[in-house]
Scaffold this active site. Structure first.
Site, PDB file in Angstrom:
ATOM      1  CG  ASP A   1      -2.249  -0.971   1.045  1.00  0.00           C
ATOM      2  OD1 ASP A   1      -2.230  -1.553  -0.033  1.00  0.00           O
ATOM      3  OD2 ASP A   1      -2.727  -1.038   2.194  1.00  0.00           O
ATOM      4  N   GLY A   2       2.125   1.282   0.638  1.00  0.00           N
ATOM      5  CA  GLY A   2       2.940   2.292   0.744  1.00  0.00           C
ATOM      6  C   GLY A   2       3.309   2.740  -0.988  1.00  0.00           C
TER       7      GLY A   2
ATOM      8  CB  THR B   1      -8.846   0.448   6.787  1.00  0.00           C
ATOM      9  OG1 THR B   1      -8.226   0.987   5.336  1.00  0.00           O
ATOM     10  CG2 THR B   1     -10.226   0.291   6.802  1.00  0.00           C
ATOM     11  CB  ALA B   2      -4.194   3.732   6.834  1.00  0.00           C
ATOM     12  CE1 TYR B   3      -0.788   7.198  13.767  1.00  0.00           C
ATOM     13  CE2 TYR B   3      -0.554   9.094  12.288  1.00  0.00           C
ATOM     14  CZ  TYR B   3      -0.417   8.389  13.593  1.00  0.00           C
ATOM     15  OH  TYR B   3       0.320   9.032  14.510  1.00  0.00           O
ATOM     16  CB  SER B   4      -7.596   7.161  10.638  1.00  0.00           C
ATOM     17  OG  SER B   4      -8.950   7.678  11.223  1.00  0.00           O
ATOM     18  CG  LEU B   5      -8.596   0.862  12.342  1.00  0.00           C
ATOM     19  CD1 LEU B   5     -10.038   1.262  12.570  1.00  0.00           C
ATOM     20  CD2 LEU B   5      -8.770  -0.453  11.196  1.00  0.00           C
ATOM     21  CB  SER B   6      -3.600   2.698  14.290  1.00  0.00           C
ATOM     22  OG  SER B   6      -2.957   3.858  13.868  1.00  0.00           O
TER      23      SER B   6
END
Length: 296
Positions: free
Chosen positions: A78-79, A192-197
């Site tokens: 994804d990066g 579903t990336a940093y925000s989710l964490s």
């Protein structure tokens, strides 16, 4: 096999996965069979030819954003997909993500499906999802890098000791003052990336909203908030170190805390290719194990 259409492909890839040479060989062979015109970014080309001693013929090499194509192909995780999106930018070229990394939420085509997927591009057996992009403006010197993010924009402290204060306004109206380690503004794609964490909501693609989620807030009653994607968010920061980090899809820059940031929807969208039959909620369950009952 349909070969009457002459298509041009721009290929991007990361430069730290030696094992991907088998996947790129499959891709290039499949494109060659269809007499496609193939372009490849220089860093990826040199990684394969010089670093991996992988022979590549008949490929045009380009630098930076100096290319045009019918499709862009991202080889990696994804990066790599996010970096490809930053290179495609406002060109609005549809992007196909072939996963040679780990999770692969954006890059969701398995390397074993390369030939079938290329064939599907020639028979129009795919769909294109349009994804909103966040654009960042400063009231001082402009950002050095690409000023847009497909996933998220994070405002973060630089030191380990103290939090930062972030004054946030939406459409000119005061929202709140965050005292936290940072603040993440996310698109549905990045939810579903940093925000989710950091406790942000999962937002289904195609939902025309952004979310704001504090990173380790000092107050327990600060909760994520979802705003319309046509909102204009203004942020000012106070920090003991008199500077802070702004990270766009993980690309971070240091800014003085006298800087005012304005975040808004970019005037273009990223086009993401999805194979026919792809289902978002199934992907969510399988790759994120969303809703899985660990008691079984």
């Amino acid at each position: 096999m349909t070969t009457s259409r002459k298509l041009r492909f721009a290929i991007f890839g990361n430069t730290y996965q030696p094992k991907k040479s088998v996947s790129i060989q499959k891709l290039l062979a499949s494109l060659s069979e269809r007499k496609a015109e193939v372009l490849m970014e220089r860093a990826f080309y040199e990684f394969l030819t010089d670093g991996q001693q992988f022979p590549i013929d008949g490929v045009h090499v380009f630098d930076g954003t100096d290319f045009s194509a019918d499709f862009a192909i991202s080889m990696g995780g994804d990066g790599t997909f996010l970096r490809t999106a930053s290179m495609v930018g406002h060109k609005e070229i549809p992007i196909l993500g072939i996963n040679t990394g780990r999770l692969g939420f954006l890059a969701d085509i398995h390397a074993g499906d390369i030939e079938h997927t290329v064939a599907a591009l020639y028979t129009d057996d795919y769909s294109v999802e349009t994804r909103a992009v966040i654009q960042v403006e400063t009231d001082g010197a402009p950002l050095e890098g690409y000023p847009c993010a497909l996933n998220d924009v994070a405002i973060l402290k630089r030191d380990n000791a103290s939090m930062i204060t972030i004054h946030a306004s939406i459409n000119g109206e005061t929202l709140t003052t965050y005292q936290a380690d940072g603040l993440v503004m996310s698109t549905p794609t990045g939810s579903t990336a940093y925000s989710l964490s950091v406790g942000g909501p999962i937002i289904v693609p195609g939902t025309h909203v952004f979310s704001l989620t504090a990173v380790a807030p000092h107050s327990l009653n600060v909760r994520p908030i979802v705003v319309a994607e046509d909102s204009v968010i203004t942020l000012t920061v106070e920090s003991r170190t008199h500077n802070f980090l702004v990270a766009l899809d993980g690309r971070s820059e240091k800014l003085p805390d006298s800087t005012t940031l304005t975040l808004r929807k970019a005037p273009y969208r990223v086009q993401v290719i999805k194979r026919s039959g792809t289902r978002y909620f199934r992907t969510l369950r399988e790759k994120m194990m969303w809703g899985a009952d660990q008691r079984h």
